[in-house]
Design a protein around this motif. Sequence first.
Motif, PDB file in Angstrom:
ATOM      1  N   UNK A 285     -18.562 -11.462 -38.598  1.00 36.32           N
ATOM      2  CA  UNK A 285     -18.396 -10.161 -39.248  1.00 36.32           C
ATOM      3  C   UNK A 285     -18.645  -9.031 -38.268  1.00 36.32           C
ATOM      4  N   UNK A 286     -19.767  -9.112 -37.568  1.00 31.94           N
ATOM      5  CA  UNK A 286     -20.111  -8.047 -36.629  1.00 31.94           C
ATOM      6  C   UNK A 286     -19.252  -8.093 -35.372  1.00 31.94           C
ATOM      7  N   UNK A 287     -18.926  -9.300 -34.917  1.00 32.64           N
ATOM      8  CA  UNK A 287     -18.100  -9.426 -33.725  1.00 32.64           C
ATOM      9  C   UNK A 287     -16.723  -8.821 -33.924  1.00 32.64           C
ATOM     10  N   UNK A 288     -16.090  -9.100 -35.050  1.00 31.35           N
ATOM     11  CA  UNK A 288     -14.760  -8.553 -35.320  1.00 31.35           C
ATOM     12  C   UNK A 288     -14.817  -7.045 -35.522  1.00 31.35           C
ATOM     13  N   UNK A 289     -15.852  -6.573 -36.214  1.00 28.45           N
ATOM     14  CA  UNK A 289     -15.989  -5.129 -36.443  1.00 28.45           C
ATOM     15  C   UNK A 289     -16.177  -4.391 -35.125  1.00 28.45           C
ATOM     16  N   UNK A 290     -17.025  -4.927 -34.252  1.00 31.63           N
ATOM     17  CA  UNK A 290     -17.261  -4.291 -32.952  1.00 31.63           C
ATOM     18  C   UNK A 290     -16.005  -4.334 -32.098  1.00 31.63           C
ATOM     19  N   UNK A 291     -15.303  -5.456 -32.123  1.00 27.86           N
ATOM     20  CA  UNK A 291     -14.077  -5.598 -31.338  1.00 27.86           C
ATOM     21  C   UNK A 291     -13.045  -4.548 -31.736  1.00 27.86           C
ATOM     22  N   UNK A 292     -12.821  -4.388 -33.032  1.00 30.64           N
ATOM     23  CA  UNK A 292     -11.842  -3.412 -33.510  1.00 30.64           C
ATOM     24  C   UNK A 292     -12.256  -1.990 -33.160  1.00 30.64           C
ATOM     25  N   UNK A 293     -13.547  -1.694 -33.303  1.00 31.97           N
ATOM     26  CA  UNK A 293     -14.042  -0.353 -32.995  1.00 31.97           C
ATOM     27  C   UNK A 293     -13.862  -0.024 -31.520  1.00 31.97           C
ATOM     28  N   UNK A 294     -14.233  -0.968 -30.652  1.00 34.70           N
ATOM     29  CA  UNK A 294     -14.130  -0.746 -29.214  1.00 34.70           C
ATOM     30  C   UNK A 294     -12.671  -0.622 -28.785  1.00 34.70           C
ATOM     31  N   UNK A 295     -11.799  -1.461 -29.321  1.00 38.96           N
ATOM     32  CA  UNK A 295     -10.384  -1.396 -28.955  1.00 38.96           C
ATOM     33  C   UNK A 295      -9.777  -0.049 -29.312  1.00 38.96           C
ATOM     34  N   UNK A 296     -10.059   0.431 -30.509  1.00 37.91           N
ATOM     35  CA  UNK A 296      -9.537   1.738 -30.925  1.00 37.91           C
ATOM     36  C   UNK A 296     -10.098   2.846 -30.040  1.00 37.91           C
ATOM     37  N   UNK A 297     -11.394   2.754 -29.740  1.00 39.40           N
ATOM     38  CA  UNK A 297     -12.039   3.766 -28.908  1.00 39.40           C
ATOM     39  C   UNK A 297     -11.469   3.807 -27.504  1.00 39.40           C
ATOM     40  N   UNK A 298     -11.206   2.646 -26.912  1.00 37.26           N
ATOM     41  CA  UNK A 298     -10.685   2.599 -25.549  1.00 37.26           C
ATOM     42  C   UNK A 298      -9.261   3.150 -25.501  1.00 37.26           C
ATOM     43  N   UNK A 299      -8.460   2.837 -26.501  1.00 38.89           N
ATOM     44  CA  UNK A 299      -7.101   3.407 -26.558  1.00 38.89           C
ATOM     45  C   UNK A 299      -7.170   4.926 -26.615  1.00 38.89           C
ATOM     46  N   UNK A 300      -8.031   5.459 -27.477  1.00 36.61           N
ATOM     47  CA  UNK A 300      -8.196   6.912 -27.591  1.00 36.61           C
ATOM     48  C   UNK A 300      -8.695   7.508 -26.277  1.00 36.61           C
ATOM     49  N   UNK A 301      -9.608   6.810 -25.623  1.00 37.58           N
ATOM     50  CA  UNK A 301     -10.157   7.302 -24.354  1.00 37.58           C
ATOM     51  C   UNK A 301      -9.075   7.425 -23.295  1.00 37.58           C
ATOM     52  N   UNK A 302      -8.204   6.423 -23.183  1.00 39.65           N
ATOM     53  CA  UNK A 302      -7.172   6.469 -22.164  1.00 39.65           C
ATOM     54  C   UNK A 302      -6.106   7.528 -22.474  1.00 39.65           C
ATOM     55  N   UNK A 303      -5.896   7.816 -23.746  1.00 37.63           N
ATOM     56  CA  UNK A 303      -5.008   8.931 -24.103  1.00 37.63           C
ATOM     57  C   UNK A 303      -5.604  10.242 -23.599  1.00 37.63           C
ATOM     58  N   UNK A 304      -6.906  10.413 -23.813  1.00 41.04           N
ATOM     59  CA  UNK A 304      -7.593  11.614 -23.342  1.00 41.04           C
ATOM     60  C   UNK A 304      -7.543  11.707 -21.820  1.00 41.04           C
ATOM     61  N   UNK A 305      -7.705  10.586 -21.135  1.00 41.28           N
ATOM     62  CA  UNK A 305      -7.669  10.586 -19.673  1.00 41.28           C
ATOM     63  C   UNK A 305      -6.293  10.960 -19.147  1.00 41.28           C
ATOM     64  N   UNK A 306      -5.239  10.516 -19.831  1.00 35.82           N
ATOM     65  CA  UNK A 306      -3.884  10.892 -19.427  1.00 35.82           C
ATOM     66  C   UNK A 306      -3.675  12.396 -19.589  1.00 35.82           C
ATOM     67  N   UNK A 307      -4.160  12.939 -20.705  1.00 38.82           N
ATOM     68  CA  UNK A 307      -4.071  14.386 -20.930  1.00 38.82           C
ATOM     69  C   UNK A 307      -4.852  15.139 -19.859  1.00 38.82           C
ATOM     70  N   UNK A 308      -6.037  14.643 -19.541  1.00 45.04           N
ATOM     71  CA  UNK A 308      -6.858  15.265 -18.497  1.00 45.04           C
ATOM     72  C   UNK A 308      -6.136  15.241 -17.156  1.00 45.04           C
ATOM     73  N   UNK A 309      -5.484  14.114 -16.842  1.00 47.11           N
ATOM     74  CA  UNK A 309      -4.726  14.011 -15.590  1.00 47.11           C
ATOM     75  C   UNK A 309      -3.583  15.019 -15.556  1.00 47.11           C
ATOM     76  N   UNK A 310      -2.872  15.179 -16.664  1.00 46.45           N
ATOM     77  CA  UNK A 310      -1.775  16.152 -16.727  1.00 46.45           C
ATOM     78  C   UNK A 310      -2.283  17.572 -16.514  1.00 46.45           C
ATOM     79  N   UNK A 311      -3.420  17.888 -17.110  1.00 43.99           N
ATOM     80  CA  UNK A 311      -4.014  19.211 -16.904  1.00 43.99           C
ATOM     81  C   UNK A 311      -4.339  19.430 -15.428  1.00 43.99           C
ATOM     82  N   UNK A 312      -4.833  18.397 -14.770  1.00 43.64           N
ATOM     83  CA  UNK A 312      -5.179  18.506 -13.356  1.00 43.64           C
ATOM     84  C   UNK A 312      -3.932  18.702 -12.507  1.00 43.64           C
TER      85      UNK A 312
END
Length: 242
Positions: free
Chosen positions: A144-171
């Motif tokens: 239960x906890x392993x799957x919940x953590x996995x889904x949370x981390x995966x979504x967070x990392x995808x969002x993080x890399x979107x932000x990093x791409x935007x940051x790179x474009x700004x630079x």
Amino acid sequence: MANTTNFRDAIRQAQSSALLGPNVIPRALPFLGGGLVLTAVGTYGGLGMLGNNPGLFMTTFWIALVAEFALYFVVRGIAERGNNTVALPLLALYSLLSGYTLSGLVAVALGTSGVGIQGVGVAAIACGITFIAARSIGSNLSDKDGLALTQTVQIGIIALFVVLIVQLLFTVFGFGTPSWIEIAISGVGVVLFAGASVVDFYILPRTYRDDQNLLAALSMYLTYINLFIFILRLLIALNSRD
């Protein structure tokens, strides 16, 4: 971390699903360690090139970055087919290239007041401490906890890399990143990849067979390299505030 009212009780629950590769992580650890050593060698070489010939370093940096990106998919594809004899030297080359492209960030850290070689050491030690804690936690997570953590981390990392791409474009277009945004991005990255290190110890034995140890090593390698990068970025940002 996980959606449960009592995390301490949940973490003590016995695993309810059969493991696909119960020994895949122990078998992957020597390759993970070797890859990290080769990354350090690549970083040292990159720092030497940057100090002696900065112009040539920038040219070789972009070549190494493209080659590293392509090589990841090649290594993964070969390892998935079980051809570890071919995948292993390619994984070694990938680790060297990863270290070379990492040398630019390390050089910035070494030149930042308050970070320096001590900060690089702190980032490396923090990754080691995270590894020890993650192995204990991730290996004992309930489904239960392993799957919940996995889904949370995966979504967070995808969002993080979107932000990093935007940051790179700004630079690229000449817009600087405010220090507080850089601190926030780096802090979130540290948290997410610390969570990813826990996820590795939960999900890898359920994903890969024992003979797919190179795939497991590659997954853990990426987690700890990214964790190191974001810790170092955070230290640089904290010590570069106006």
